[in-house]
Design a protein around this motif. Structure first.
Motif, PDB file in Angstrom:
ATOM      1  N   GLN A  47      -9.180 -20.568  82.598  1.00 33.28           N
ATOM      2  CA  GLN A  47      -9.468 -19.729  81.390  1.00 33.28           C
ATOM      3  C   GLN A  47     -10.478 -18.637  81.690  1.00 33.28           C
ATOM      4  O   GLN A  47     -10.394 -17.581  80.931  1.00 33.28           O
ATOM      5  CB  GLN A  47     -10.058 -20.728  80.126  1.00 33.28           C
ATOM      6  CG  GLN A  47      -8.772 -21.589  79.818  1.00 33.28           C
ATOM      7  CD  GLN A  47      -9.528 -22.312  78.536  1.00 33.28           C
ATOM      8  OE1 GLN A  47     -10.501 -22.867  78.526  1.00 33.28           O
ATOM      9  NE2 GLN A  47      -8.829 -22.677  77.457  1.00 33.28           N
ATOM     10  N   SER A  48     -11.241 -18.790  82.522  1.00 37.78           N
ATOM     11  CA  SER A  48     -12.207 -17.751  82.978  1.00 37.78           C
ATOM     12  C   SER A  48     -11.629 -16.475  83.606  1.00 37.78           C
ATOM     13  O   SER A  48     -12.164 -15.527  83.954  1.00 37.78           O
ATOM     14  CB  SER A  48     -13.310 -18.386  83.729  1.00 37.78           C
ATOM     15  OG  SER A  48     -12.838 -18.536  85.294  1.00 37.78           O
ATOM     16  N   GLY A  49     -10.232 -16.675  84.092  1.00 41.27           N
ATOM     17  CA  GLY A  49      -9.629 -15.746  84.853  1.00 41.27           C
ATOM     18  C   GLY A  49      -9.686 -15.702  86.390  1.00 41.27           C
ATOM     19  O   GLY A  49      -9.139 -14.734  87.092  1.00 41.27           O
ATOM     20  N   LYS A  50     -10.315 -16.776  86.806  1.00 45.90           N
ATOM     21  CA  LYS A  50     -10.676 -16.821  88.415  1.00 45.90           C
ATOM     22  C   LYS A  50      -9.381 -17.597  88.877  1.00 45.90           C
ATOM     23  O   LYS A  50      -9.529 -17.678  90.134  1.00 45.90           O
ATOM     24  CB  LYS A  50     -11.922 -17.511  88.488  1.00 45.90           C
ATOM     25  CG  LYS A  50     -13.098 -16.910  88.099  1.00 45.90           C
ATOM     26  CD  LYS A  50     -14.567 -17.707  88.567  1.00 45.90           C
ATOM     27  CE  LYS A  50     -15.841 -17.099  88.019  1.00 45.90           C
ATOM     28  NZ  LYS A  50     -16.877 -17.758  88.219  1.00 45.90           N
ATOM     29  N   GLY A  51      -8.498 -17.906  88.242  1.00 45.85           N
ATOM     30  CA  GLY A  51      -7.104 -18.576  88.714  1.00 45.85           C
ATOM     31  C   GLY A  51      -6.088 -17.723  88.779  1.00 45.85           C
ATOM     32  O   GLY A  51      -6.314 -16.502  88.866  1.00 45.85           O
ATOM     33  N   ASP A  52      -4.899 -18.246  89.042  1.00 46.84           N
ATOM     34  CA  ASP A  52      -3.669 -17.605  88.972  1.00 46.84           C
ATOM     35  C   ASP A  52      -3.203 -17.041  87.476  1.00 46.84           C
ATOM     36  O   ASP A  52      -2.321 -16.348  87.420  1.00 46.84           O
ATOM     37  CB  ASP A  52      -2.745 -18.278  89.734  1.00 46.84           C
ATOM     38  CG  ASP A  52      -2.910 -18.748  91.088  1.00 46.84           C
ATOM     39  OD1 ASP A  52      -3.522 -17.754  91.953  1.00 46.84           O
ATOM     40  OD2 ASP A  52      -2.829 -19.633  91.636  1.00 46.84           O
ATOM     41  N   PHE A  53      -3.567 -18.118  86.501  1.00 45.62           N
ATOM     42  CA  PHE A  53      -3.213 -17.943  85.267  1.00 45.62           C
ATOM     43  C   PHE A  53      -4.145 -18.328  84.311  1.00 45.62           C
ATOM     44  O   PHE A  53      -5.102 -19.365  84.724  1.00 45.62           O
ATOM     45  CB  PHE A  53      -1.666 -18.754  84.938  1.00 45.62           C
ATOM     46  CG  PHE A  53      -0.633 -18.354  85.944  1.00 45.62           C
ATOM     47  CD1 PHE A  53       0.107 -17.234  85.469  1.00 45.62           C
ATOM     48  CD2 PHE A  53      -0.467 -18.960  87.184  1.00 45.62           C
ATOM     49  CE1 PHE A  53       1.141 -16.815  86.170  1.00 45.62           C
ATOM     50  CE2 PHE A  53       0.631 -18.515  87.748  1.00 45.62           C
ATOM     51  CZ  PHE A  53       1.578 -17.756  87.373  1.00 45.62           C
ATOM     52  N   LYS A  54      -4.180 -17.770  83.028  1.00 48.05           N
ATOM     53  CA  LYS A  54      -4.999 -18.319  82.403  1.00 48.05           C
ATOM     54  C   LYS A  54      -4.618 -19.424  81.145  1.00 48.05           C
ATOM     55  O   LYS A  54      -5.265 -20.161  80.623  1.00 48.05           O
ATOM     56  CB  LYS A  54      -5.802 -17.204  81.342  1.00 48.05           C
ATOM     57  CG  LYS A  54      -6.601 -16.288  81.910  1.00 48.05           C
ATOM     58  CD  LYS A  54      -7.205 -15.280  81.008  1.00 48.05           C
ATOM     59  CE  LYS A  54      -8.049 -13.969  81.733  1.00 48.05           C
ATOM     60  NZ  LYS A  54      -8.392 -13.184  80.771  1.00 48.05           N
ATOM     61  N   LYS A  55      -3.379 -19.553  81.213  1.00 44.90           N
ATOM     62  CA  LYS A  55      -2.536 -20.468  80.291  1.00 44.90           C
ATOM     63  C   LYS A  55      -1.896 -21.326  81.174  1.00 44.90           C
ATOM     64  O   LYS A  55      -0.994 -21.093  81.836  1.00 44.90           O
ATOM     65  CB  LYS A  55      -1.651 -19.969  79.313  1.00 44.90           C
ATOM     66  CG  LYS A  55      -2.674 -18.890  78.272  1.00 44.90           C
ATOM     67  CD  LYS A  55      -1.836 -18.212  77.163  1.00 44.90           C
ATOM     68  CE  LYS A  55      -2.573 -17.523  76.187  1.00 44.90           C
ATOM     69  NZ  LYS A  55      -1.673 -16.899  75.042  1.00 44.90           N
ATOM     70  N   ILE A  56      -1.491 -22.462  80.703  1.00 45.24           N
ATOM     71  CA  ILE A  56      -0.732 -23.389  81.313  1.00 45.24           C
ATOM     72  C   ILE A  56       0.739 -23.074  81.304  1.00 45.24           C
ATOM     73  O   ILE A  56       1.411 -23.051  82.376  1.00 45.24           O
ATOM     74  CB  ILE A  56      -0.975 -25.097  80.878  1.00 45.24           C
ATOM     75  CG1 ILE A  56      -2.568 -25.355  80.882  1.00 45.24           C
ATOM     76  CG2 ILE A  56      -0.030 -25.967  81.494  1.00 45.24           C
ATOM     77  CD1 ILE A  56      -2.717 -26.648  80.217  1.00 45.24           C
ATOM     78  N   GLN A  57       1.044 -22.633  80.155  1.00 49.14           N
ATOM     79  CA  GLN A  57       2.493 -22.189  79.733  1.00 49.14           C
ATOM     80  C   GLN A  57       2.907 -21.069  80.767  1.00 49.14           C
ATOM     81  O   GLN A  57       4.167 -21.216  81.452  1.00 49.14           O
ATOM     82  CB  GLN A  57       2.652 -22.094  78.572  1.00 49.14           C
ATOM     83  CG  GLN A  57       4.362 -21.890  78.130  1.00 49.14           C
ATOM     84  CD  GLN A  57       5.184 -23.118  78.235  1.00 49.14           C
ATOM     85  OE1 GLN A  57       4.801 -24.150  77.600  1.00 49.14           O
ATOM     86  NE2 GLN A  57       6.210 -23.193  79.267  1.00 49.14           N
ATOM     87  N   ASP A  58       2.134 -20.196  80.917  1.00 45.42           N
ATOM     88  CA  ASP A  58       2.320 -19.093  81.929  1.00 45.42           C
ATOM     89  C   ASP A  58       2.575 -19.582  83.320  1.00 45.42           C
ATOM     90  O   ASP A  58       3.560 -19.099  83.894  1.00 45.42           O
ATOM     91  CB  ASP A  58       1.135 -18.057  81.964  1.00 45.42           C
ATOM     92  CG  ASP A  58       1.079 -17.152  80.520  1.00 45.42           C
ATOM     93  OD1 ASP A  58       2.030 -17.131  79.742  1.00 45.42           O
ATOM     94  OD2 ASP A  58       0.031 -16.842  80.268  1.00 45.42           O
TER      95      ASP A  58
END
Length: 340
Positions: A47-58
């Motif tokens: 959720q912090s934006g440090k991954g590939d996505f912020k949402k699981i559904q995305d």
């Protein structure tokens, strides 16, 4: 908690949970078939934006249709307010948190059991690990937290909570290991063939609630729920199960039952005709709720031979499809990771 049996159960369960979590990033937790599951495509949700996505559904949406590779979606700690669907054309997905206390998927929808779920699994060969999946709709009606309408789905160390129809264990072969499942009315329901192993089942029913409502419709269906080495607790009184389908089949084996279980054990849902066709069995359970002396006459106290088919993963064909934790992760040339 005062009995020596309960102390032994608690100690063993603590060791099992500790082992599972310690081996989270290091070793296999299930039997595998000949398919190479050593590596998987890694997608990170943060959720912090440090991954590939912020949402699981995305992250799920990014997996291509008719996927043939193992995809591991690693969800960083946080509370994810999402209504999630894993589509039927996206098999071989694992969604994993670090611990159910820190990785929470929540929604609050009620009404239709197929439309209300917080989390719906329609794809085969699905795995969930260390997640809380909750429906916060409340006690006013049907509100599914998790719907599993797919073959070969496994859940490890997950917390699944609602009030009525918490887990719609709909169709397919499923495995639940070290999960916590909470509800009040028919809160494990459906017509899957499922093994619940070392799970904690907690009833919120004050009176006349039922833990299971299994929906086996004919003797030709190889479906039913087995609870093996589980723990049942609660706040009032509840039945072990009642028949949603005429040939409903549920077995409890080697399970601790607190005093929450009503002495009669099982409920016919007001239909005596189902006494002849349901299959409700108990085998070597223990605790104050396990006394079978006042059980309904149409339930079964199983012998060793009668219980044997329900005591292994063979009942769900698990030795052919339960897979190990991936040892290697890789990026994909077909999944474009873009921050959302």
């Amino acid at each position: 908690m005062g009995s020596s049996a309960m102390k032994i159960y608690s100690y063993v369960n603590i060791l099992l949970v500790a082992f599972v979590f310690a081996s989270f990033m290091a070793m296999a937790t299930a039997t595998t078939n000949s398919t190479d599951t050593a590596s998987a495509i890694l997608l990170r949700v943060d959720q912090s934006g440090k991954g590939d996505f912020k949402k699981i559904q995305d992250a799920i949406d990014a997996v291509p249709s008719n996927n043939k590779e193992f995809v591991f979606i690693w969800v960083k700690p946080g509370t994810y307010r999402e209504k999630i669907v894993v589509p039927a054309d996206k098999p071989f997905i694992t969604i994993s948190g670090t611990a159910p206390s820190t990785t929470i998927i929540t929604w609050g929808d009620g009404g239709d059991i197929f439309e209300s779920p917080t989390f719906t699994v329609l794809a085969s060969d699905f795995v969930a690990r260390y997640l809380t999946i909750e429906n916060t709709f409340g006690s006013a009606g049907k509100a599914v937290a998790l719907r599993v309408s797919a073959n070969r789905a496994a859940f490890y160390g997950c917390k699944i909570t609602s009030y009525q129809d918490t887990l719609l264990d709909d169709t397919g072969s499923h495995y639940y290991s070290n999960c916590y499942i909470e509800g009040a009315t028919d809160f494990i329901c459906g017509n899957a063939v499922s093994l619940f192993e070392r799970c904690h089942i907690h009833s919120l029913s004050k009176v006349n609630g039922s833990i299971t409502a299994q929906r086996r419709m004919s003797p030709s269906e190889n479906t039913g729920f087995t609870f093996l080495g589980c723990k049942i607790s609660g706040v009032g009184t509840a039945a072990l199960g009642r028949p949603w389908g005429a040939y409903s089949r549920v077995v409890y084996a080697l399970t601790y039952m607190s005093g929450v279980i009503a002495p009669q054990g099982w409920d016919s849902w007001g239909d005596q005709n189902k006494h002849r066709t349901t299959y409700y069995g108990e085998y070597k359970n223990y605790g104050p709720g396990a006394d079978t002396s006042k059980r309904v006459g149409w339930s079964y106290k199983l012998s060793n031979d009668e219980a044997a088919p329900f005591l292994t993963k063979d009942m769900i064909g698990g030795n052919d499809w339960l897979r190990s934790f991936p040892k290697k992760f890789k990026k994909s040339s077909t999944i474009v990771a873009g921050k959302s």
